[in-house]
Write a protein that holds these residues in place. Sequence first.
Motif, PDB file in Angstrom:
ATOM      1  N   CYS A 270      34.931  25.333  20.546  1.00 37.43           N
ATOM      2  CA  CYS A 270      34.736  26.673  21.094  1.00 37.43           C
ATOM      3  C   CYS A 270      34.786  27.680  19.955  1.00 37.43           C
ATOM      4  O   CYS A 270      35.561  27.523  19.011  1.00 37.43           O
ATOM      5  CB  CYS A 270      35.844  27.011  22.082  1.00 37.43           C
ATOM      6  SG  CYS A 270      35.547  26.379  23.735  1.00 37.43           S
ATOM      7  N   SER A 271      33.990  28.735  20.069  1.00 37.34           N
ATOM      8  CA  SER A 271      34.109  29.786  19.060  1.00 37.34           C
ATOM      9  C   SER A 271      35.288  30.685  19.400  1.00 37.34           C
ATOM     10  O   SER A 271      35.815  31.384  18.555  1.00 37.34           O
ATOM     11  CB  SER A 271      32.821  30.589  18.938  1.00 37.34           C
ATOM     12  OG  SER A 271      32.429  31.035  20.192  1.00 37.34           O
ATOM     13  N   ASN A 272      35.726  30.666  20.649  1.00 43.21           N
ATOM     14  CA  ASN A 272      36.993  31.285  21.008  1.00 43.21           C
ATOM     15  C   ASN A 272      38.076  30.218  20.949  1.00 43.21           C
ATOM     16  O   ASN A 272      37.786  29.042  20.769  1.00 43.21           O
ATOM     17  CB  ASN A 272      36.920  31.862  22.415  1.00 43.21           C
ATOM     18  CG  ASN A 272      36.208  33.187  22.432  1.00 43.21           C
ATOM     19  OD1 ASN A 272      36.479  34.046  21.604  1.00 43.21           O
ATOM     20  ND2 ASN A 272      35.296  33.345  23.359  1.00 43.21           N
TER      21      ASN A 272
ATOM     22  N   CYS B 182      38.839  31.374  27.053  1.00 41.52           N
ATOM     23  CA  CYS B 182      37.610  32.118  26.870  1.00 41.52           C
ATOM     24  C   CYS B 182      37.056  32.497  28.229  1.00 41.52           C
ATOM     25  O   CYS B 182      37.020  31.677  29.138  1.00 41.52           O
ATOM     26  CB  CYS B 182      36.615  31.232  26.132  1.00 41.52           C
ATOM     27  SG  CYS B 182      34.962  31.911  26.081  1.00 41.52           S
TER      28      CYS B 182
ATOM     29  N   LEU C 178      34.027  34.307  28.324  1.00 38.88           N
ATOM     30  CA  LEU C 178      32.636  34.723  28.103  1.00 38.88           C
ATOM     31  C   LEU C 178      31.748  34.287  29.272  1.00 38.88           C
ATOM     32  O   LEU C 178      30.981  35.065  29.813  1.00 38.88           O
ATOM     33  CB  LEU C 178      32.092  34.047  26.833  1.00 38.88           C
ATOM     34  CG  LEU C 178      32.049  34.819  25.527  1.00 38.88           C
ATOM     35  CD1 LEU C 178      31.376  33.970  24.462  1.00 38.88           C
ATOM     36  CD2 LEU C 178      31.314  36.132  25.699  1.00 38.88           C
ATOM     37  N   SER C 179      31.876  32.996  29.617  1.00 39.35           N
ATOM     38  CA  SER C 179      31.043  32.439  30.678  1.00 39.35           C
ATOM     39  C   SER C 179      31.368  33.107  32.024  1.00 39.35           C
ATOM     40  O   SER C 179      30.459  33.417  32.793  1.00 39.35           O
ATOM     41  CB  SER C 179      31.274  30.931  30.747  1.00 39.35           C
ATOM     42  OG  SER C 179      30.650  30.384  31.866  1.00 39.35           O
TER      43      SER C 179
ATOM     44  N   ALA D 234      34.925  29.077  33.076  1.00 43.67           N
ATOM     45  CA  ALA D 234      35.035  28.063  32.027  1.00 43.67           C
ATOM     46  C   ALA D 234      36.240  27.163  32.236  1.00 43.67           C
ATOM     47  O   ALA D 234      36.241  26.002  31.825  1.00 43.67           O
ATOM     48  CB  ALA D 234      35.123  28.734  30.665  1.00 43.67           C
TER      49      ALA D 234
ATOM     50  N   CYS E 183      31.767  26.266  32.430  1.00 49.71           N
ATOM     51  CA  CYS E 183      31.336  26.988  31.228  1.00 49.71           C
ATOM     52  C   CYS E 183      29.821  26.893  31.024  1.00 49.71           C
ATOM     53  O   CYS E 183      29.249  25.810  30.988  1.00 49.71           O
ATOM     54  CB  CYS E 183      32.049  26.455  29.988  1.00 49.71           C
ATOM     55  SG  CYS E 183      31.425  27.274  28.508  1.00 49.71           S
TER      56      CYS E 183
ATOM     57  N   GLN F  29      28.393  27.942  28.361  1.00 55.30           N
ATOM     58  CA  GLN F  29      28.229  27.963  26.909  1.00 55.30           C
ATOM     59  C   GLN F  29      27.512  29.235  26.448  1.00 55.30           C
ATOM     60  O   GLN F  29      26.569  29.198  25.658  1.00 55.30           O
ATOM     61  CB  GLN F  29      27.504  26.706  26.436  1.00 55.30           C
ATOM     62  CG  GLN F  29      28.292  25.447  26.796  1.00 55.30           C
ATOM     63  CD  GLN F  29      27.875  24.220  26.029  1.00 55.30           C
ATOM     64  OE1 GLN F  29      26.690  23.936  25.932  1.00 55.30           O
ATOM     65  NE2 GLN F  29      28.838  23.508  25.493  1.00 55.30           N
ATOM     66  N   SER F  30      27.985  30.350  26.960  1.00 53.19           N
ATOM     67  CA  SER F  30      27.363  31.641  26.634  1.00 53.19           C
ATOM     68  C   SER F  30      27.434  31.940  25.144  1.00 53.19           C
ATOM     69  O   SER F  30      26.610  32.683  24.609  1.00 53.19           O
ATOM     70  CB  SER F  30      28.064  32.759  27.408  1.00 53.19           C
ATOM     71  OG  SER F  30      28.130  32.421  28.769  1.00 53.19           O
ATOM     72  N   CYS F  31      28.419  31.363  24.457  1.00 59.33           N
ATOM     73  CA  CYS F  31      28.527  31.609  23.011  1.00 59.33           C
ATOM     74  C   CYS F  31      27.329  31.050  22.260  1.00 59.33           C
ATOM     75  O   CYS F  31      27.015  31.492  21.157  1.00 59.33           O
ATOM     76  CB  CYS F  31      29.817  30.998  22.468  1.00 59.33           C
ATOM     77  SG  CYS F  31      29.921  29.219  22.724  1.00 59.33           S
TER      78      CYS F  31
HETATM   79  S1  SF4 Z   1      31.477  30.128  26.206  1.00 61.98           S
HETATM   80 FE1  SF4 Z   1      32.351  28.110  26.679  1.00 61.98          FE
HETATM   81  S2  SF4 Z   1      31.880  26.847  24.838  1.00 61.98           S
HETATM   82 FE2  SF4 Z   1      31.625  29.026  24.266  1.00 61.98          FE
HETATM   83  S3  SF4 Z   1      33.589  29.647  23.402  1.00 61.98           S
HETATM   84 FE3  SF4 Z   1      33.635  30.159  25.592  1.00 61.98          FE
HETATM   85  S4  SF4 Z   1      34.575  28.363  26.612  1.00 61.98           S
HETATM   86 FE4  SF4 Z   1      33.947  27.735  24.541  1.00 61.98          FE
END
Ligand code: SF4
Length: 401
Positions: free
Chosen positions: A169-171, A176, A178-179, A187, A192, A194-196
């Motif tokens: 994960c980038s977080n 996280c 993001l998703s 997530a 998830c 995988q919005s990153c």
């Molecule tokens: S969007 Fe999903 S894969 Fe990307 S950092 Fe967040 S939890 Fe991890």
Amino acid sequence: MNKIELLAPAGDLQRCKTAIRYGADAVFIGGKKFSLRSRASNFDIDAIKEAVAFANEYQAAIHVTVNIIPHNEDFDGLKEYLKTLEEIGVTAVIIASPTYIKLCKEVAPKLEVHLSTQMNTLNSAAIEEYIAWGVDRIVLARECSMEMIKDITAKSKKPIEAFIHGGMCSNFSGRCTLSNVMTLRDANRGGCAQSCRWKYHLYQEDVELSDEEVLFSMSSKDLQASYFIKDMIDANVASLKIEGRMKSNYYIATVVKTYRKLIDEIYREKDISQERLDYYQNEFSKAENRLTCTGFLGGIPDEHAHLYDVNGSGVTHEFIGYILDYDADSQRAKVEVRNYFLLNDTLEVFGPSIDNQRFVASDIIDEEGQIVEVCNRPMSIVYINTPFPVAQHDMIRRVIK
Ligand code: SF4
């Protein structure tokens, strides 16, 4: 001292069997409920039963993920599910919730409880607490350095599992949203998106900073820890985990086989040379289509561990088919075609009991015995003359670089 466990992922029965045939000591799978990646899972109870029976034939183990961060509605049917997993012979469940752990210990005490990486375990004090809860194994956070893993393992009264391969994960893993924010997919409950890894137009005030051609991404490179396997063994880590329940059957076969051979070589030779490590590194590039790094193992990753604008790594081989059978008299392999290849392409066979063997496909016929020059129909059957014996469950890849 027990030999270190190689633990592989599987998104369905085919991949589970492949992972075991290609050398995994244990496979982790997800059911259709209570599991991250549950959207992708094909494991209902009957499939889990079949996975356990197959694993038993190879003295391997099946671990089942029950690792969502639960909401109130995520308790319906949980007790029955855990009891069933225990009854059908699952070895362990991977859990991220204290309440799930407590329930599991009450209703299915024979199941080992492995604390999921979702709990972000980074220190020995936390591990002592988790052991008091009844946890049988701790899966460390991917954000541990090798030095931290050594220290934690030396102090832990229970086995330690560490990630060696796959997505990062980038977080901070599992922390996280993001998703959740961008797609309403949670997530931490298996959704998830995988919005990153998406491509973004990047603006500072009104000025676009990203290149029109190469948009911005926040994705981390994947983890690839072959250079740390000897350290993991020396540190007494109990299990080495490959991530990737969404990955293909070919990817699972390639990655599992490569780590199997690497681990066995370290045990056999007591050491591993740089030259051999480079060889194994090269093996991963036959299936790895994303750039890789060593994650946090060497310390805090810098900007080189991120994929800001490119994703592909330039995979060197392409999977082209499964070997279904081999006729020793005609020296022909019966092949189920999965990807395009041509007469006279250089191919490589690998499998559970065959090391990489290359040959030129100079003699291919179809089921009517007609010469084939272009294999471009997925699932069609062709017969390829191979200058060495092959076997069912071997795979063929085309050399593209
Ligand atoms: S969007 Fe999903 S894969 Fe990307 S950092 Fe967040 S939890 Fe991890």
